[in-house]
Design a protein around this motif. Structure first.
Motif, PDB file in Angstrom:
ATOM      1  N   TYR A   1      -9.639  -1.104   7.247  1.00  9.36           N
ATOM      2  CA  TYR A   1      -8.802  -0.495   6.214  1.00  9.36           C
ATOM      3  C   TYR A   1      -7.875   0.560   6.804  1.00  9.36           C
ATOM      4  N   ALA A   2      -8.381   1.366   7.734  1.00  8.28           N
ATOM      5  CA  ALA A   2      -7.562   2.426   8.336  1.00  8.28           C
ATOM      6  C   ALA A   2      -6.390   1.841   9.126  1.00  8.28           C
ATOM      7  N   VAL A   3      -6.658   0.794   9.895  1.00  7.58           N
ATOM      8  CA  VAL A   3      -5.608   0.159  10.694  1.00  7.58           C
ATOM      9  C   VAL A   3      -4.566  -0.486   9.790  1.00  7.58           C
ATOM     10  N   GLU A   4      -5.022  -1.157   8.738  1.00  7.63           N
ATOM     11  CA  GLU A   4      -4.083  -1.823   7.829  1.00  7.63           C
ATOM     12  C   GLU A   4      -3.244  -0.805   7.059  1.00  7.63           C
ATOM     13  N   ARG A   5      -3.838   0.287   6.644  1.00  8.48           N
ATOM     14  CA  ARG A   5      -3.094   1.313   5.899  1.00  8.48           C
ATOM     15  C   ARG A   5      -2.034   1.963   6.790  1.00  8.48           C
ATOM     16  N   ARG A   6      -2.386   2.212   8.050  1.00  8.54           N
ATOM     17  CA  ARG A   6      -1.427   2.818   8.972  1.00  8.54           C
ATOM     18  C   ARG A   6      -0.235   1.876   9.198  1.00  8.54           C
ATOM     19  N   ALA A   7      -0.511   0.579   9.382  1.00  2.42           N
ATOM     20  CA  ALA A   7       0.565  -0.384   9.591  1.00  2.42           C
ATOM     21  C   ALA A   7       1.437  -0.510   8.347  1.00  2.42           C
ATOM     22  N   ASP A   8       0.800  -0.490   7.171  1.00  5.92           N
ATOM     23  CA  ASP A   8       1.536  -0.604   5.917  1.00  5.92           C
ATOM     24  C   ASP A   8       2.480   0.589   5.732  1.00  5.92           C
ATOM     25  N   ARG A   9       2.004   1.782   6.014  1.00  4.74           N
ATOM     26  CA  ARG A   9       2.814   2.986   5.850  1.00  4.74           C
ATOM     27  C   ARG A   9       3.936   3.065   6.885  1.00  4.74           C
ATOM     28  N   ALA A  10       3.738   2.394   8.016  1.00  6.77           N
ATOM     29  CA  ALA A  10       4.769   2.400   9.056  1.00  6.77           C
ATOM     30  C   ALA A  10       5.863   1.370   8.790  1.00  6.77           C
ATOM     31  N   GLY A  11       5.735   0.632   7.709  1.00 11.48           N
ATOM     32  CA  GLY A  11       6.763  -0.339   7.357  1.00 11.48           C
ATOM     33  C   GLY A  11       6.540  -1.715   7.927  1.00 11.48           C
ATOM     34  N   ARG A  12       5.425  -1.908   8.656  1.00  6.96           N
ATOM     35  CA  ARG A  12       5.095  -3.246   9.155  1.00  6.96           C
ATOM     36  C   ARG A  12       4.320  -3.999   8.074  1.00  6.96           C
ATOM     37  N   THR A  13       4.111  -5.295   8.290  1.00  7.69           N
ATOM     38  CA  THR A  13       3.318  -6.086   7.347  1.00  7.69           C
ATOM     39  C   THR A  13       1.959  -6.376   7.971  1.00  7.69           C
ATOM     40  N   PRO A  14       0.929  -5.636   7.616  1.00  8.80           N
ATOM     41  CA  PRO A  14      -0.402  -5.892   8.184  1.00  8.80           C
ATOM     42  C   PRO A  14      -0.989  -7.195   7.643  1.00  8.80           C
ATOM     43  N   LEU A  15      -2.111  -7.582   8.204  1.00 12.68           N
ATOM     44  CA  LEU A  15      -2.759  -8.828   7.787  1.00 12.68           C
ATOM     45  C   LEU A  15      -3.076  -8.798   6.302  1.00 12.68           C
ATOM     46  N   VAL A  16      -3.637  -7.694   5.827  1.00 12.43           N
ATOM     47  CA  VAL A  16      -3.919  -7.492   4.404  1.00 12.43           C
ATOM     48  C   VAL A  16      -3.272  -6.163   3.998  1.00 12.43           C
ATOM     49  N   PRO A  17      -2.062  -6.186   3.479  1.00  9.61           N
ATOM     50  CA  PRO A  17      -1.386  -4.931   3.134  1.00  9.61           C
ATOM     51  C   PRO A  17      -2.102  -4.196   2.000  1.00  9.61           C
ATOM     52  N   PRO A  18      -2.576  -2.967   2.229  1.00 14.68           N
ATOM     53  CA  PRO A  18      -3.207  -2.220   1.132  1.00 14.68           C
ATOM     54  C   PRO A  18      -2.283  -2.047  -0.071  1.00 14.68           C
ATOM     55  N   SER A  19      -0.963  -1.999   0.174  1.00 15.29           N
ATOM     56  CA  SER A  19      -0.026  -1.854  -0.943  1.00 15.29           C
ATOM     57  C   SER A  19      -0.077  -3.046  -1.887  1.00 15.29           C
ATOM     58  N   LEU A  20      -0.572  -4.187  -1.394  1.00 12.96           N
ATOM     59  CA  LEU A  20      -0.684  -5.373  -2.249  1.00 12.96           C
ATOM     60  C   LEU A  20      -1.649  -5.113  -3.402  1.00 12.96           C
ATOM     61  N   PHE A  21      -2.619  -4.242  -3.163  1.00 14.01           N
ATOM     62  CA  PHE A  21      -3.632  -3.979  -4.185  1.00 14.01           C
ATOM     63  C   PHE A  21      -3.144  -3.012  -5.263  1.00 14.01           C
ATOM     64  N   ALA A  22      -1.910  -2.561  -5.111  1.00 19.58           N
ATOM     65  CA  ALA A  22      -1.307  -1.796  -6.208  1.00 19.58           C
ATOM     66  C   ALA A  22      -0.997  -2.692  -7.401  1.00 19.58           C
ATOM     67  N   ILE A  23      -0.947  -4.000  -7.180  1.00 24.62           N
ATOM     68  CA  ILE A  23      -0.732  -4.955  -8.272  1.00 24.62           C
ATOM     69  C   ILE A  23      -2.027  -5.053  -9.070  1.00 24.62           C
ATOM     70  N   VAL A  24      -1.982  -4.578 -10.303  1.00 31.26           N
ATOM     71  CA  VAL A  24      -3.199  -4.472 -11.111  1.00 31.26           C
ATOM     72  C   VAL A  24      -3.834  -5.837 -11.335  1.00 31.26           C
ATOM     73  N   SER A  25      -3.028  -6.845 -11.645  1.00 34.97           N
ATOM     74  CA  SER A  25      -3.573  -8.171 -11.932  1.00 34.97           C
ATOM     75  C   SER A  25      -4.293  -8.734 -10.715  1.00 34.97           C
ATOM     76  N   LEU A  26      -3.753  -8.503  -9.521  1.00 36.64           N
ATOM     77  CA  LEU A  26      -4.406  -8.995  -8.302  1.00 36.64           C
ATOM     78  C   LEU A  26      -5.702  -8.230  -8.048  1.00 36.64           C
ATOM     79  N   ARG A  27      -5.643  -6.915  -8.134  1.00 40.40           N
ATOM     80  CA  ARG A  27      -6.818  -6.091  -7.817  1.00 40.40           C
ATOM     81  C   ARG A  27      -7.983  -6.389  -8.758  1.00 40.40           C
ATOM     82  N   ARG A  28      -7.718  -6.415 -10.050  1.00 41.57           N
ATOM     83  CA  ARG A  28      -8.804  -6.632 -11.010  1.00 41.57           C
ATOM     84  C   ARG A  28      -9.273  -8.082 -11.007  1.00 41.57           C
ATOM     85  N   GLY A  29      -8.360  -8.999 -10.741  1.00 44.08           N
ATOM     86  CA  GLY A  29      -8.772 -10.401 -10.657  1.00 44.08           C
ATOM     87  C   GLY A  29      -9.674 -10.651  -9.473  1.00 44.08           C
ATOM     88  N   LEU A  30      -9.339 -10.077  -8.308  1.00 45.24           N
ATOM     89  CA  LEU A  30     -10.185 -10.234  -7.126  1.00 45.24           C
ATOM     90  C   LEU A  30     -11.563  -9.634  -7.357  1.00 45.24           C
TER      91      LEU A  30
END
Length: 477
Positions: free
Chosen positions: A260-289
């Motif tokens: 999680y730490a590595v993915e969050r750092r990459a996401d904040r740096a503007g890169r696209t990590p394997l699992v972008p933590p910003s993706l979980f800001a989508i409520v429908s995706l987060r609650r569905g998962l």
């Protein structure tokens, strides 16, 4: 940082023409979605025959199931990313061809360890193929066509998981040309050949216009996280819970935190990590998962436990054990067809209704096991299986559709990889947890009471699913 990447087809004709997935193309990608899920469950009723033929012990037989499931779960997100990078149709074709070859290797395996190795390779092949299905649907359909395609995907996924167990029993008993259990793998070969022929002609190519490179640290840490959790849970009981299983489980939270730490750092740096933590800001995706996890754990655990109980406890053959769940499959299919109309009218309120129906059905099957044991089969399980099938059909396809409903097209591969990884990891976790519980209780309690206890634990999981479903968005975008 918001990405501006757009998903587009590889331009081979008119540049302005958008990718389009026709009816034959949709059928083909759904066939690709069915194959990996069928093969996760098809071996459940074949395990006793495999063990007898290859002189395999319980721990090795569990690896036949777990090796496939773990390899599949570990590589799914990477498969989605590679599809974005190299082309989803290309990865779909390559993954399907590899799936056919590894299925052939499984069917021709001379010994148990060769079968385990082939199953691991088969799981890896499935991980290359399956994420391209959802990503292709997301990138080539819109509006009502996407809603219909996603509903059909959910129906296909749910039906495949039940049909795999039924098909496995039929094939083992049929003993086609003396192949016995080997036919549960060899049957994939002609299906794959047909799928490759259709995919080459009917599935359009799509990829991200500016694909990101593979996230190597993220891939390594996600792999470590899944392995440290699933491997000890699946192998621990049969191995006698040696020290390495406890060390592995203790390492899991640290591996997950590092990921999680590595993915969050990459996401904040503007890169696209394997699992972008910003993706979980989508409520429908987060609650569905969050809802997919207990649903899939319960589903796979139930399918494994009922297969063992019906064959080893109730004395049913592979066909009778498989067909005992036929009412669940039939009703699931029929209610899945009605799902889109119900969602259009009632929104996601159908999901908690489905949880209630599934709970009622599971309670009826638990009562049948307690009262009728060991005379447990199709007739005794029919009412409960039918009601449970209706309930599952009102949950699973709807939630799958909901999870990806607001994922941008440029993140179709990443989003589908995250969803199927969650689903597949939970399926493997269900076999590891509920299966281990059942097999651990059986020597002391007897098989009937162990089955009833395990079903009651699953019933608690259904209650959790119902509560989580109350927090879903009321409508699907």
């Amino acid at each position: 940082m918001t990405e501006t990447i757009t998903s587009r087809p590889v331009r081979t004709g008119t540049p302005e023409a958008p990718p389009a997935l026709g009816g034959l193309g949709l059928f083909t990608v759904l066939l690709g979605a069915a194959l990996p899920l069928v093969d996760f469950f098809i071996v459940n009723v074949a395990l006793p025959t495999i063990g007898a033929d290859l002189s395999a012990g319980e721990a090795v037989l569990e690896l036949v199931v777990a090796g496939y499931g773990v390899a599949y779960a570990v590589l799914l997100v990477l498969g989605g990313r590679l599809g974005d990078l190299l082309g989803r149709r290309r990865l779909f074709l390559g993954g399907m061809a590899a799936f056919g070859l590894t299925s052939l290797a499984c069917g021709l395996a001379p010994d148990a360890w060769s079968l385990v190795a082939a199953r691991v390779a088969q799981g890896a092949s499935a991980a290359a193929m399956l994420p391209q299905v959802l990503a292709t649907i997301q990138a080539t359909t819109t509006g009502p066509r996407r809603a219909k395609a996603m509903s059909l995907y959910g129906a296909t996924a749910g039906l495949s998981m039940v049909a795999g167990q039924i098909l496995g029993g039929v094939l083992v008993a049929a003993d086609i040309a003396g192949t016995g259990w080997r036919s549960v793998f060899l049957v994939n070969v002609p299906v794959v050949l047909a799928g490759l022929f259709l995919a080459a002609r009917a599935v359009p190519e799509t990829r991200s216009a500016r694909p990101e490179p593979v996230d190597v640290p993220g891939t390594f840490l996600l792999t470590a996280s899944i392995l440290t959790l699933l491997v000890p849970l699946t192998e621990g009981r049969a191995a006698g819970w040696p020290l390495w299983t406890w060390l592995s489980l203790a390492a899991f939270p640290f591996a997950a935190a590092a990921f999680y730490a590595v993915e969050r750092r990459a996401d904040r740096a503007g890169r696209t990590p394997l699992v972008p933590p910003s993706l979980f800001a989508i409520v429908s995706l987060r609650r569905g998962l969050l809802l997919i996890v207990p649903f899939s754990i319960g589903f796979s655990g139930f399918m494994f436990v009922i297969a063992v109980a019906l064959q080893q406890g109730a004395g049913l053959g592979p066909v009778a054990a498989g067909l005992a769940l036929a009412p669940l499959a039939v009703v699931f299919f029929l209610f899945s067809l009605a799902g889109p109309r119900l969602v259009a009218r009632y929104g996601t309120r159908v999901v908690p209704t489905g949880a209630v129906l599934q709970g009622v059905g599971l309670a009826l099957m638990t009562l049948a096991a307690w009262r009728s044991w060991p005379d447990l089969g199709l007739v005794e399980l029919l009412p409960g299986a039918a009601v449970a099938g209706a309930g599952q059909a009102l949950q699973f396809p709807v939630v799958l559709r909901l999870v990806l409903s607001e994922v941008p097209a440029e993140r179709a591969g990443v989003g589908s990889g995250v969803m199927v990884t969650t689903q597949q990891s939970s399926l493997a976790l269900g076999v590891a947890t509920l299966g281990t519980l059942f097999l651990s209780l059986t020597p002391g309690m007897g098989m009937r009471d162990a089955l009833v206890t395990t079903l009651l634990v699953q019933l608690a999981g259904v209650a959790l699913t119902g509560l989580l479903s109350l927090r879903l968005p009321r409508t699907i975008a």
